[in-house]
Write a protein that holds these residues in place. Structure first.
Motif, mmCIF file in Angstrom:
data_model
loop_
_atom_site.group_PDB
_atom_site.id
_atom_site.type_symbol
_atom_site.label_atom_id
_atom_site.label_comp_id
_atom_site.label_asym_id
_atom_site.label_seq_id
_atom_site.Cartn_x
_atom_site.Cartn_y
_atom_site.Cartn_z
ATOM 1 N N TYR A 42 0.855 -1.183 0.000
ATOM 2 C CA TYR A 42 0.000 0.000 0.000
ATOM 3 C C TYR A 42 0.894 1.237 0.000
ATOM 4 C CZ TYR A 42 -3.554 3.343 1.404
ATOM 5 O OH TYR A 42 -4.403 4.419 1.431
ATOM 6 N N ALA A 85 0.074 1.885 5.685
ATOM 7 C CA ALA A 85 -1.335 1.575 5.929
ATOM 8 C C ALA A 85 -1.765 1.951 7.349
ATOM 9 C CB ALA A 85 -1.601 0.096 5.678
ATOM 10 N N LYS A 98 -7.106 -1.986 6.631
ATOM 11 C CA LYS A 98 -6.584 -2.023 5.262
ATOM 12 C C LYS A 98 -5.400 -2.984 5.195
ATOM 13 C CE LYS A 98 -6.142 -0.217 0.996
ATOM 14 N NZ LYS A 98 -7.214 -0.217 -0.025
ATOM 15 N N SER A 127 -11.636 -4.964 4.934
ATOM 16 C CA SER A 127 -11.414 -3.930 5.953
ATOM 17 C C SER A 127 -12.709 -3.509 6.634
ATOM 18 C CB SER A 127 -10.761 -2.701 5.322
ATOM 19 O OG SER A 127 -11.664 -2.069 4.416
ATOM 20 N N SER A 266 -11.811 -0.956 -3.611
ATOM 21 C CA SER A 266 -11.111 0.327 -3.540
ATOM 22 C C SER A 266 -11.032 0.984 -4.910
ATOM 23 C CB SER A 266 -9.702 0.153 -2.958
ATOM 24 O OG SER A 266 -8.914 -0.657 -3.807
ATOM 25 N N TYR A 270 -6.020 4.245 -3.634
ATOM 26 C CA TYR A 270 -6.125 3.296 -2.520
ATOM 27 C C TYR A 270 -5.926 1.852 -2.993
ATOM 28 C CZ TYR A 270 -7.909 7.306 0.029
ATOM 29 O OH TYR A 270 -8.031 8.552 0.629
#
Length: 292
Positions: A42, A85, A98, A127, A266, A270
């Protein structure tokens, strides 16, 4: 139906299949294709401008010396994802739960006419956050760049398309898409883009030059994905040759390659991304496509 009509129908069907540009090409025996393990992480708000800013990113000096992002970070991608994250760094709006990283197996092969790329990974836990893309729980995309005409493509992978003024970045214009500075399809300064969307079960073939467009390419033959238990697998088939906005692939050459997964419904920034790697077609590369 008479035997004569049956024969005519079969002949017409065969011609249509040939005219579809190999749309019915058989996939490789994936059990015989080497898999490369690549960890997507991420990235938060880490656009190209940030990685080039030496006061905030220690690797900016290494980039100026010609080192790649993968040289420094390939072994720590999961740890970077955890830090970002969680909101400790580069994420002003952390999403509780996440997934920080997604390990992916990447395989490639070709048959002299088509390139086959297969991505497989385990679905991370949801999430529980609001769905940004209601229609598509998962999207996966990859980009190719040829010849290093895009500045930093040889070092940073797809980061040359990620800018601080692109939509979903803090304070950015909601209409501003990914782009390449000075990008031009005519001048060969672009990324060839492919995407598969789970909800729509559809593949897209576009490019990123002065802006991102999701359609217009002619190299994509098919994009097919499925979920078996907690494991996703997606296979892209594209012609080695391509038209405008497509990178033409040749045996004996390597190409800049990166990919991303939008997980958990997402959208925008993201997603989970790879660092920059090389795809070799009968050539050396992080991911190697040999002929089958």
């Amino acid at each position: 139906m008479t035997m004569k009509k049956t024969m005519i129908a079969g002949a017409v069907g065969a011609l249509l299949a040939l005219g579809a540009g190999g749309a019915f090409a058989a996939a490789p025996d994936w059990g015989k294709v080497e898999a490369k393990d690549i960890t997507l992480f991420y990235p938060g708000v880490s656009p190209l401008e940030w990685i080039q800013k030496g006061t905030e990113h220690g690797g900016a000096r290494a980039l100026k010396k010609g080192e790649t992002c993968a040289d420094c970070h390939s072994d720590e991608a999961a740890d970077m994802g955890k830090k970002i994250a969680s909101g400790l760094k580069l994420e002003p709006n952390p999403i509780p739960g996440k997934a920080p990283a997604i390990p992916v197996k990447v395989q490639a092969a070709h048959d002299g006419e088509n390139l086959y790329l297969r991505f497989s990974w385990k679905q991370p836990a949801a999430s529980g956050a609001a769905k940004m893309d209601e229609a598509n729980p998962v999207k996966i995309a990859f980009m190719l760049e040829s010849g290093g005409k895009v500045e930093l493509a040889d070092q940073s992978g797809c980061w040359a398309t990620c800018h601080q003024d692109s939509r979903t970045m803090p304070g950015a214009d909601d209409a501003k898409k990914k782009y390449v500075k000075g990008g031009s399809v005519a001048e060969g300064k672009f990324y060839d883009l492919y995407q598969w969307r789970s909800g729509e079960n559809k593949g897209f073939n576009g490019h990123v030059a002065d802006t991102r467009v999701m359609e217009g390419g002619t190299a994509l033959v098919s994009a097919e994905g499925k979920q078996d238990g907690d494991t996703w697998s997606v296979v892209f088939t594209r012609k080695l040759a391509g038209g405008e906005g497509d990178v033409t692939l040749e045996s004996g050459k390597s190409y800049n390659f990166g990919f991303a997964i939008h997980n958990d419904n997402s959208a925008g920034r993201y997603h989970h991304v790879s660092l920059g790697y090389k795809l070799g077609v009968d050539a050396d590369g992080d991911v190697k496509a040999a002929k089958q």
